[in-house]
Design a protein around this motif. Structure first.
Motif, PDB file in Angstrom:
ATOM      1  N   GLN A   1      30.607 -41.003  15.907  1.00 34.14           N
ATOM      2  CA  GLN A   1      31.732 -40.899  16.837  1.00 34.14           C
ATOM      3  C   GLN A   1      31.247 -40.643  18.264  1.00 34.14           C
ATOM      4  O   GLN A   1      30.161 -40.105  18.484  1.00 34.14           O
ATOM      5  CB  GLN A   1      32.671 -39.779  16.400  1.00 34.14           C
TER       6      GLN A   1
ATOM      7  N   GLY B   1      31.177 -36.170  17.074  1.00 37.00           N
ATOM      8  CA  GLY B   1      30.254 -36.946  17.897  1.00 37.00           C
ATOM      9  C   GLY B   1      29.442 -36.061  18.824  1.00 37.00           C
ATOM     10  O   GLY B   1      28.220 -36.238  18.974  1.00 37.00           O
TER      11      GLY B   1
ATOM     12  N   SER C   1      35.810 -43.838  11.907  1.00 37.91           N
ATOM     13  CA  SER C   1      34.493 -44.066  11.304  1.00 37.91           C
ATOM     14  C   SER C   1      34.498 -43.727   9.817  1.00 37.91           C
ATOM     15  O   SER C   1      33.869 -44.419   9.009  1.00 37.91           O
ATOM     16  CB  SER C   1      33.407 -43.266  12.035  1.00 37.91           C
TER      17      SER C   1
ATOM     18  N   THR D   1      32.799 -44.908  17.045  1.00 33.27           N
ATOM     19  CA  THR D   1      34.262 -44.881  17.112  1.00 33.27           C
ATOM     20  C   THR D   1      34.737 -43.755  18.020  1.00 33.27           C
ATOM     21  O   THR D   1      34.011 -42.781  18.266  1.00 33.27           O
ATOM     22  CB  THR D   1      34.887 -44.716  15.722  1.00 33.27           C
ATOM     23  N   ARG D   2      35.974 -43.890  18.471  1.00 37.08           N
ATOM     24  CA  ARG D   2      36.540 -42.855  19.342  1.00 37.08           C
ATOM     25  C   ARG D   2      36.788 -41.561  18.563  1.00 37.08           C
ATOM     26  O   ARG D   2      36.525 -40.477  19.060  1.00 37.08           O
ATOM     27  CB  ARG D   2      37.851 -43.345  19.967  1.00 37.08           C
ATOM     28  N   GLU D   3      37.272 -41.694  17.324  1.00 39.23           N
ATOM     29  CA  GLU D   3      37.631 -40.515  16.537  1.00 39.23           C
ATOM     30  C   GLU D   3      36.963 -40.554  15.166  1.00 39.23           C
ATOM     31  O   GLU D   3      36.531 -41.606  14.684  1.00 39.23           O
ATOM     32  CB  GLU D   3      39.152 -40.410  16.370  1.00 39.23           C
ATOM     33  N   TRP D   4      36.924 -39.394  14.531  1.00 34.35           N
ATOM     34  CA  TRP D   4      36.308 -39.258  13.206  1.00 34.35           C
ATOM     35  C   TRP D   4      37.001 -40.135  12.174  1.00 34.35           C
ATOM     36  O   TRP D   4      36.345 -40.779  11.351  1.00 34.35           O
ATOM     37  CB  TRP D   4      36.361 -37.784  12.773  1.00 34.35           C
TER      38      TRP D   4
ATOM     39  N   ALA E   1      35.261 -37.069  20.505  1.00 36.56           N
ATOM     40  CA  ALA E   1      35.335 -36.542  19.139  1.00 36.56           C
ATOM     41  C   ALA E   1      34.365 -35.383  18.959  1.00 36.56           C
ATOM     42  O   ALA E   1      33.183 -35.480  19.318  1.00 36.56           O
ATOM     43  CB  ALA E   1      35.016 -37.641  18.129  1.00 36.56           C
TER      44      ALA E   1
END
Length: 334
Positions: A162, A170, A206, A200-203, A167
């Protein structure tokens, strides 16, 4: 006399049930991330449990991430409607503290059960777990046991991670690699690049890619397998334990200095760390509780392997270096 008493009770009951009376109750506004406030998260149970004792109303206001909640109160400043933020973590607690927006909690937290004694005067912990990569043993028979073993795998072995700017996991990965490898962090990121399917932007994005078989491993938590065991009866999802050690994430809550309900906010944080509050956390937020809840903790949690070594970074290290570490990661993987 009996009749008049019954009448008085009936009138009182009617007042309590009436919308006008409900509107007069003090309101506690709590900013959190969307998964926490969701119907399957801890939020609804915590709201119901606390409202049963406080004669108040609790309103959850959800952002897309815990980082998003902090950014929102930074923009709103002293005019924010939030009384509390629930869901910051130790990676961004130092940044949150530096805003000057948070008040001391004034609670005695010496009885909490955490890997390290808790001494923070502004933020109250409510759960914890280690960052980890999860895999499916049906498709990955021999998971890597370190970042360097992961890097050495064929390039078609893919992971999903992330974005550290949006996130919490991340950011946790960036700090984990920095804590484990120091000045070698850019080298590790360069080695990971061929294996990263996407950032990805958020958990949730992904993790869904992992669950649908698009990636071999996903950045998540050491406790994530408990969800699959308890909710799905699936014991094939595991956390890969790395020999370098793992960075722990402790989630925290804090009272806004601008709150007009400081005592009520303090009562909520006390409830959040109480036995009743903590019983709601493990099987809704899928993290370890910070209070010993005994038999209320599902036995599945006891089966989860834990890292032999927990890595740590100080607030000062994070404040001084996190942007540089994030830049290193982005430069390496883009």
């Amino acid at each position: 006399m009996v009749k008049s008493t019954r009448l008085a009770l009936a009138v009182l009951t009617g007042l309590i049930a009436s919308p006008a009376f409900a509107q007069d109750l003090p309101k506690l506004t709590i900013y959190t991330y969307d998964g926490f406030a969701a119907e399957w998260g801890p939020g609804p149970g915590l709201k119901a449990g606390f409202e049963a004792t406080c004669v108040c109303t609790v309103e959850w206001v959800a952002a897309d991430s815990s980082i998003g909640t902090l950014r929102r109160v930074q923009l709103e400043g002293a005019s924010t409607e939030a009384d509390i933020i629930v869901g910051l973590d130790t990676a961004i607690a130092g940044e949150a503290r530096a805003t000057g927006l948070f008040a001391d909690h004034g609670l005695d937290l010496s009885g909490l059960s955490l890997p390290e004694p808790w001494t923070d005067g502004q933020f109250v912990p409510f759960d914890y777990a280690h960052f980890a990569f999860v895999y499916d043993s049906d498709t990955v028979a021999t998971p890597p046991k370190s970042f360097e073993e992961l890097i050495a795998l064929p390039e078609d072995f893919k992971i999903v991670v992330q974005d550290p700017r949006s996130a919490t996991p991340g950011l946790g990965l960036v700090l984990w690699i920095a804590a484990a490898y120091g000045d070698r962090a850019p080298e590790i990121w360069a080695g990971l690049k061929p294996h990263i399917l996407t950032v990805t932007r958020e958990w949730s994005e992904s993790y869904n890619l992992f669950l649908t078989g698009e990636a071999d491993m996903a950045l998540s938590y050491s406790t994530s397998p408990a969800y699959h065991i308890i909710s799905e009866g699936d014991d094939t999802i595991h956390a890969a334990i790395f020999s370098e050690g793992h960075l722990a994430q402790t989630e925290v809550a804090g009272i806004l200095r601008s709150s007009d309900q400081p005592e009520l906010a303090k009562q909520f944080l006390a409830y959040l760390t109480s036995m009743d509050g903590q019983k709601l956390i493990p099987s809704t937020n899928w993290m370890f509780p910070v209070t010993d809840i005994g038999d209320a903790l599902d036995p599945a949690f006891a089966t989860l392997p834990q890292p032999a070594k927990t890595l740590t970074l100080t607030d000062e290290d994070i404040a001084a270096n996190s942007q540089r570490w994030i830049d290193q990661m982005l430069a390496a993987v883009q």
